[in-house]
Design an enzyme around this catalytic site. Structure first.
Site, PDB file in Angstrom:
ATOM      1  N   TYR A   1       8.372 -11.646  -1.640  1.00 44.25           N
ATOM      2  CA  TYR A   1       6.991 -11.225  -1.407  1.00 44.25           C
ATOM      3  C   TYR A   1       5.996 -12.325  -1.797  1.00 44.25           C
ATOM      4  O   TYR A   1       4.920 -12.444  -1.229  1.00 44.25           O
ATOM      5  CB  TYR A   1       6.711  -9.909  -2.142  1.00 44.25           C
ATOM      6  CG  TYR A   1       5.619  -9.091  -1.496  1.00 44.25           C
ATOM      7  CD1 TYR A   1       5.709  -8.709  -0.157  1.00 44.25           C
ATOM      8  CD2 TYR A   1       4.491  -8.711  -2.209  1.00 44.25           C
ATOM      9  CE1 TYR A   1       4.710  -7.960   0.443  1.00 44.25           C
ATOM     10  CE2 TYR A   1       3.481  -7.965  -1.615  1.00 44.25           C
ATOM     11  CZ  TYR A   1       3.604  -7.590  -0.286  1.00 44.25           C
ATOM     12  OH  TYR A   1       2.602  -6.863   0.298  1.00 44.25           O
TER      13      TYR A   1
ATOM     14  N   LYS B   1      -2.023  -9.330  -3.194  1.00 41.12           N
ATOM     15  CA  LYS B   1      -2.159  -7.874  -3.388  1.00 41.12           C
ATOM     16  C   LYS B   1      -2.652  -7.567  -4.811  1.00 41.12           C
ATOM     17  O   LYS B   1      -3.397  -6.612  -5.017  1.00 41.12           O
ATOM     18  CB  LYS B   1      -0.833  -7.153  -3.123  1.00 41.12           C
ATOM     19  CG  LYS B   1      -0.387  -7.162  -1.668  1.00 41.12           C
ATOM     20  CD  LYS B   1      -1.325  -6.422  -0.736  1.00 41.12           C
ATOM     21  CE  LYS B   1      -0.699  -6.207   0.633  1.00 41.12           C
ATOM     22  NZ  LYS B   1      -1.689  -5.767   1.639  1.00 41.12           N
TER      23      LYS B   1
END
Ligand SMILES: NC(=O)c1ccc[n+]([C@@H]2O[C@H](COP(=O)([O-])OP(=O)(O)OC[C@H]3O[C@@H](n4cnc5c(N)ncnc54)[C@H](O)[C@@H]3O)[C@@H](O)[C@H]2O)c1
Length: 273
Positions: free
Chosen positions: A158, A165
């Site tokens: 990720y 995020k």
């Protein structure tokens, strides 16, 4: 599941429908069923062909081209909404991007160019949207963005998106404070992994889905419809006292600290069982 009338008289913008698998599409369907009037944006001509016919059955008030990296494009979107409706009640921001080549391997190798691009599209654009929405939310409002657990804990591949995020979730809190005085609420949904176009850019995504299925308390993954129903809660008056929140809609995965002892071996999952 129908929540007839819950959103009756409410008008809002959905940003981020790419196709029928998009989380934004699940949210749009839930809002439509609850009686909301909707406007949509899509990203350029490539998506136009798919998005325009897809959203047609929901009788959209507007379907507009908007690239969030372009301030003029954002201005034009909110100007068109002002001209059409005068005001707006909610905005859904379901937009993220990072170079696929950096969604595998090591985070430490992230390039400055892709760091800036990922942050701009996946984090700053929500603030840019909030700036423009604020002016049209004359009677309060609700803003929702989409996050992922990779903001809180390290997830394989990720990488820079996890950092973006984390910044997005922090912006939700700052925006909630700034806009709260005007009764504008700002929240994020931390959705469990779902097979979408954006997710296909993340390395070993099938493995991530299986891991969540085996190890979440509900022993399954989540659907875009379920994320849609949770967004409906945050966007409607049901969520009237909720702001600055990051709502996990992930079958409970965020509550778990270790592999379920009964879950099959990871290498079996990885081979696609
Ligand atoms: N799929 C998952 O597993 C998952 C899990 C948690 C959170 N999310 C988040 O949900 C949101 C929606 O993603 P999705 O999974 O539905 O995938 P998706 O590919 O359907 O949606 C991503 C959208 O971002 C848009 N976008 C990218 N760059 C843009 C730009 N410059 N201007 C305008 N739009 C742009 C794309 O056009 C697309 O509509 C993203 O923020 C994603 O990070 C996804």
């Amino acid at each position: 599941m129908a929540f007839d009338g819950l959103m009756k008289g409410k008008r809002g913008l959905i940003m981020g429908v790419a196709n029928q698998h998009s989380i934004a599409w699940g949210i749009a369907q839930a809002l439509h069923e609850a009686g909301a009037e909707l406007a949509f944006t899509y990203q350029g001509d490539v998506f136009k062909k798919r998005v325009v016919p897809l959203v047609e059955p929901l009788n959209p008030a507007l379907v507009l081209d908007c690239d969030v990296t372009d301030a003029a494009s954002l201005d034009a979107t909110f100007k068109a909404i002002e001209e059409k409706w005068g005001s707006i009640d909610f905005v859904v921001h379901a937009i993220a991007f990072s170079d696929k080549d950096e969604l595998k391997g090591r985070y430490v190798d992230t390039t400055p160019g892709n760091f800036a691009l990922s942050m701009n599209i996946s984090c700053y654009s929500f603030t840019a949207v909030a700036q423009r929405a604020e002016k049209l939310m004359t009677d309060g409002g609700s803003l929702v963005t989409l996050s992922y657990y990779g903001a809180e804990k390290v997830m394989p591949h990720y990488n820079v998106m996890g950092v973006a995020k984390a910044a997005l979730e922090a912006s939700v809190r700052y925006l909630a404070e700034d806009l709260g005085k005007k009764a504008i609420r700002v929240n994020s949904i931390s959705a469990g992994p779902i097979k979408t176009l954006a997710a296909s850019g993340v390395g070993d995504f099938r493995y991530i889905l299986k891991w969540n299925e085996y190890n979440s308390p509900l022993r399954r993954t989540v659907t875009t419809q379920e994320v849609g129903n949770s967004a409906l809660f945050l966007l409607s008056d049901l969520g009237k006292a909720v702001t600055g929140e990051n709502l996990h809609v992930d079958a409970g995965y965020h509550a778990i600290g270790m592999k379920n002892p009964e879950a099959p071996d990871m290498s079996i999952a990885k081979s696609g069982e």
